[in-house]
Design a protein around this motif. Structure first.
Motif, PDB file in Angstrom:
ATOM      1  N   ILE A   1       0.838  -1.201   0.000  1.00  0.00           N
ATOM      2  CA  ILE A   1       0.000   0.000   0.000  1.00  0.00           C
ATOM      3  C   ILE A   1       0.872   1.250   0.000  1.00  0.00           C
ATOM      4  CG2 ILE A   1      -1.614   1.351   1.415  1.00  0.00           C
ATOM      5  CD1 ILE A   1      -2.862  -1.372   2.242  1.00  0.00           C
ATOM      6  N   LEU A   2       1.892   1.253   0.850  1.00  0.00           N
ATOM      7  CA  LEU A   2       2.777   2.427   0.888  1.00  0.00           C
ATOM      8  C   LEU A   2       3.528   2.617  -0.426  1.00  0.00           C
ATOM      9  CD1 LEU A   2       4.337   2.223   4.468  1.00  0.00           C
ATOM     10  CD2 LEU A   2       2.691   3.908   3.620  1.00  0.00           C
ATOM     11  N   THR A   3       3.932   1.526  -1.047  1.00  0.00           N
ATOM     12  CA  THR A   3       4.716   1.629  -2.275  1.00  0.00           C
ATOM     13  C   THR A   3       3.864   2.020  -3.474  1.00  0.00           C
ATOM     14  OG1 THR A   3       6.245  -0.034  -1.454  1.00  0.00           O
ATOM     15  CG2 THR A   3       6.276   0.374  -3.812  1.00  0.00           C
ATOM     16  N   PHE A   4       2.708   1.402  -3.639  1.00  0.00           N
ATOM     17  CA  PHE A   4       1.954   1.565  -4.874  1.00  0.00           C
ATOM     18  C   PHE A   4       0.725   2.466  -4.777  1.00  0.00           C
ATOM     19  CE2 PHE A   4       3.919  -2.741  -5.123  1.00  0.00           C
ATOM     20  CZ  PHE A   4       4.856  -2.429  -6.087  1.00  0.00           C
ATOM     21  N   ALA A   5       0.176   2.686  -3.585  1.00  0.00           N
ATOM     22  CA  ALA A   5      -1.087   3.412  -3.493  1.00  0.00           C
ATOM     23  C   ALA A   5      -0.969   4.807  -2.892  1.00  0.00           C
ATOM     24  CB  ALA A   5      -2.090   2.601  -2.675  1.00  0.00           C
ATOM     25  N   VAL A   6      -0.023   5.020  -2.007  1.00  0.00           N
ATOM     26  CA  VAL A   6       0.090   6.320  -1.340  1.00  0.00           C
ATOM     27  C   VAL A   6       0.909   7.257  -2.222  1.00  0.00           C
ATOM     28  CG1 VAL A   6       0.959   7.520   0.693  1.00  0.00           C
ATOM     29  CG2 VAL A   6      -0.125   5.288   0.937  1.00  0.00           C
ATOM     30  N   ARG A   7       0.358   8.422  -2.493  1.00  0.00           N
ATOM     31  CA  ARG A   7       1.027   9.396  -3.349  1.00  0.00           C
ATOM     32  C   ARG A   7       1.418  10.668  -2.592  1.00  0.00           C
ATOM     33  NH1 ARG A   7       2.618   6.058  -6.631  1.00  0.00           N
ATOM     34  NH2 ARG A   7       1.148   5.107  -8.017  1.00  0.00           N
ATOM     35  N   ALA A   8       1.550  10.569  -1.286  1.00  0.00           N
ATOM     36  CA  ALA A   8       1.911  11.739  -0.478  1.00  0.00           C
ATOM     37  C   ALA A   8       3.414  11.988  -0.581  1.00  0.00           C
ATOM     38  CB  ALA A   8       1.521  11.510   0.970  1.00  0.00           C
ATOM     39  N   ASN A   9       3.803  13.243  -0.566  1.00  0.00           N
ATOM     40  CA  ASN A   9       5.210  13.630  -0.575  1.00  0.00           C
ATOM     41  C   ASN A   9       5.562  14.237   0.777  1.00  0.00           C
ATOM     42  OD1 ASN A   9       5.681  12.894  -3.244  1.00  0.00           O
ATOM     43  ND2 ASN A   9       4.848  14.833  -3.994  1.00  0.00           N
ATOM     44  N   THR A  10       6.590  13.722   1.382  1.00  0.00           N
ATOM     45  CA  THR A  10       7.073  14.291   2.640  1.00  0.00           C
ATOM     46  C   THR A  10       8.553  14.585   2.487  1.00  0.00           C
ATOM     47  OG1 THR A  10       7.629  12.152   3.583  1.00  0.00           O
ATOM     48  CG2 THR A  10       5.411  12.962   3.999  1.00  0.00           C
ATOM     49  N   SER A  11       9.013  15.577   3.186  1.00  0.00           N
ATOM     50  CA  SER A  11      10.436  15.911   3.122  1.00  0.00           C
ATOM     51  C   SER A  11      11.234  15.115   4.147  1.00  0.00           C
ATOM     52  CB  SER A  11      10.620  17.410   3.377  1.00  0.00           C
ATOM     53  OG  SER A  11      10.134  17.738   4.666  1.00  0.00           O
ATOM     54  N   VAL A  12      10.548  14.453   5.063  1.00  0.00           N
ATOM     55  CA  VAL A  12      11.230  13.741   6.134  1.00  0.00           C
ATOM     56  C   VAL A  12      11.517  12.284   5.763  1.00  0.00           C
ATOM     57  CG1 VAL A  12      11.032  13.013   8.532  1.00  0.00           C
ATOM     58  CG2 VAL A  12      10.114  15.224   7.832  1.00  0.00           C
ATOM     59  N   ILE A  13      10.558  11.622   5.129  1.00  0.00           N
ATOM     60  CA  ILE A  13      10.678  10.183   4.873  1.00  0.00           C
ATOM     61  C   ILE A  13      10.148   9.863   3.477  1.00  0.00           C
ATOM     62  CG2 ILE A  13       8.437   9.613   5.871  1.00  0.00           C
ATOM     63  CD1 ILE A  13       9.812   7.154   7.120  1.00  0.00           C
ATOM     64  N   ASN A  14      10.786   8.927   2.821  1.00  0.00           N
ATOM     65  CA  ASN A  14      10.352   8.478   1.505  1.00  0.00           C
ATOM     66  C   ASN A  14       9.457   7.250   1.706  1.00  0.00           C
ATOM     67  OD1 ASN A  14      10.039   7.588  -1.099  1.00  0.00           O
ATOM     68  ND2 ASN A  14      12.189   7.871  -1.654  1.00  0.00           N
ATOM     69  N   LEU A  15       8.153   7.412   1.501  1.00  0.00           N
ATOM     70  CA  LEU A  15       7.200   6.340   1.769  1.00  0.00           C
ATOM     71  C   LEU A  15       7.365   5.153   0.821  1.00  0.00           C
ATOM     72  CD1 LEU A  15       3.983   8.382   2.607  1.00  0.00           C
ATOM     73  CD2 LEU A  15       5.556   7.255   4.170  1.00  0.00           C
ATOM     74  N   THR A  16       7.850   5.389  -0.379  1.00  0.00           N
ATOM     75  CA  THR A  16       8.082   4.286  -1.312  1.00  0.00           C
ATOM     76  C   THR A  16       9.177   3.365  -0.789  1.00  0.00           C
ATOM     77  OG1 THR A  16       7.428   5.699  -3.147  1.00  0.00           O
ATOM     78  CG2 THR A  16       8.653   3.705  -3.698  1.00  0.00           C
ATOM     79  N   VAL A  17      10.250   3.948  -0.275  1.00  0.00           N
ATOM     80  CA  VAL A  17      11.353   3.139   0.266  1.00  0.00           C
ATOM     81  C   VAL A  17      10.893   2.386   1.515  1.00  0.00           C
ATOM     82  CG1 VAL A  17      13.654   3.232   1.290  1.00  0.00           C
ATOM     83  CG2 VAL A  17      13.128   4.612  -0.710  1.00  0.00           C
ATOM     84  N   VAL A  18      10.136   3.054   2.371  1.00  0.00           N
ATOM     85  CA  VAL A  18       9.609   2.393   3.568  1.00  0.00           C
ATOM     86  C   VAL A  18       8.702   1.229   3.170  1.00  0.00           C
ATOM     87  CG1 VAL A  18       8.136   2.701   5.595  1.00  0.00           C
ATOM     88  CG2 VAL A  18       9.816   4.442   5.015  1.00  0.00           C
ATOM     89  N   GLY A  19       7.894   1.417   2.155  1.00  0.00           N
ATOM     90  CA  GLY A  19       7.026   0.344   1.681  1.00  0.00           C
ATOM     91  C   GLY A  19       7.810  -0.844   1.157  1.00  0.00           C
ATOM     92  N   ILE A  20       8.874  -0.577   0.426  1.00  0.00           N
ATOM     93  CA  ILE A  20       9.714  -1.677  -0.084  1.00  0.00           C
ATOM     94  C   ILE A  20      10.378  -2.420   1.066  1.00  0.00           C
ATOM     95  CG2 ILE A  20      11.806  -2.183  -1.414  1.00  0.00           C
ATOM     96  CD1 ILE A  20      10.927   0.096  -3.317  1.00  0.00           C
ATOM     97  N   ILE A  21      10.853  -1.681   2.064  1.00  0.00           N
ATOM     98  CA  ILE A  21      11.464  -2.326   3.231  1.00  0.00           C
ATOM     99  C   ILE A  21      10.441  -3.196   3.954  1.00  0.00           C
ATOM    100  CG2 ILE A  21      12.446  -1.865   5.522  1.00  0.00           C
ATOM    101  CD1 ILE A  21      13.788   0.623   4.235  1.00  0.00           C
ATOM    102  N   PHE A  22       9.214  -2.702   4.113  1.00  0.00           N
ATOM    103  CA  PHE A  22       8.160  -3.498   4.744  1.00  0.00           C
ATOM    104  C   PHE A  22       7.852  -4.758   3.945  1.00  0.00           C
ATOM    105  CE2 PHE A  22       5.693  -0.236   7.552  1.00  0.00           C
ATOM    106  CZ  PHE A  22       6.826  -0.087   8.336  1.00  0.00           C
ATOM    107  N   MET A  23       7.796  -4.642   2.616  1.00  0.00           N
ATOM    108  CA  MET A  23       7.501  -5.817   1.795  1.00  0.00           C
ATOM    109  C   MET A  23       8.610  -6.861   1.909  1.00  0.00           C
ATOM    110  SD  MET A  23       5.557  -4.582  -1.654  1.00  0.00           S
ATOM    111  CE  MET A  23       6.821  -3.456  -2.209  1.00  0.00           C
ATOM    112  N   VAL A  24       9.865  -6.424   1.914  1.00  0.00           N
ATOM    113  CA  VAL A  24      10.981  -7.368   2.042  1.00  0.00           C
ATOM    114  C   VAL A  24      10.949  -8.041   3.418  1.00  0.00           C
ATOM    115  CG1 VAL A  24      13.497  -7.549   2.165  1.00  0.00           C
ATOM    116  CG2 VAL A  24      12.431  -6.223   0.336  1.00  0.00           C
ATOM    117  N   ALA A  25      10.720  -7.240   4.470  1.00  0.00           N
ATOM    118  CA  ALA A  25      10.648  -7.810   5.815  1.00  0.00           C
ATOM    119  C   ALA A  25       9.467  -8.769   5.943  1.00  0.00           C
ATOM    120  CB  ALA A  25      10.537  -6.691   6.850  1.00  0.00           C
ATOM    121  N   GLY A  26       8.327  -8.412   5.369  1.00  0.00           N
ATOM    122  CA  GLY A  26       7.167  -9.302   5.396  1.00  0.00           C
ATOM    123  C   GLY A  26       7.429 -10.598   4.652  1.00  0.00           C
TER     124      GLY A  26
END
Length: 81
Positions: free
Chosen positions: A13-38
């Motif tokens: 969901i974080l990688t493919f569905a969320v389109r928010a931009n933040t200057s603090v954290i890259n949600l696409t990278v966090v999503g990929i890390i979650f998918m790998v850990a899962g």
């Protein structure tokens, strides 16, 4: 294994569905890390920990010098969720 599935879903969901931009954290990278850990948790949960123990004992009547029968027992242990 349920936690692994949850992490993979949240990561997708974080990688493919969320389109928010933040200057603090890259949600696409966090999503990929979650998918790998899962995926790693799912893989570990499917394989689990397997141990095999073989016990061999000789049964002798009292006072005898030769065994009358040999008993071999195999025990397989697996950790389940």
């Amino acid at each position: 294994m349920g936690v692994g599935v949850l992490l993979a879903i949240v990561g997708a969901i974080l990688t493919f569905a969320v389109r928010a931009n933040t200057s603090v954290i890259n949600l696409t990278v966090v999503g990929i890390i979650f998918m790998v850990a899962g995926g790693a948790l799912i893989w570990h949960g499917r394989n689990g920990t397997r141990r095999k123990r073989v016990i061999t004992r000789e049964e002798r009547p009292s006072g005898a010098t030769t065994p009358t029968s040999t008993v071999r027992q195999t025990i397989e242990e697996r950790e389940l969720d």
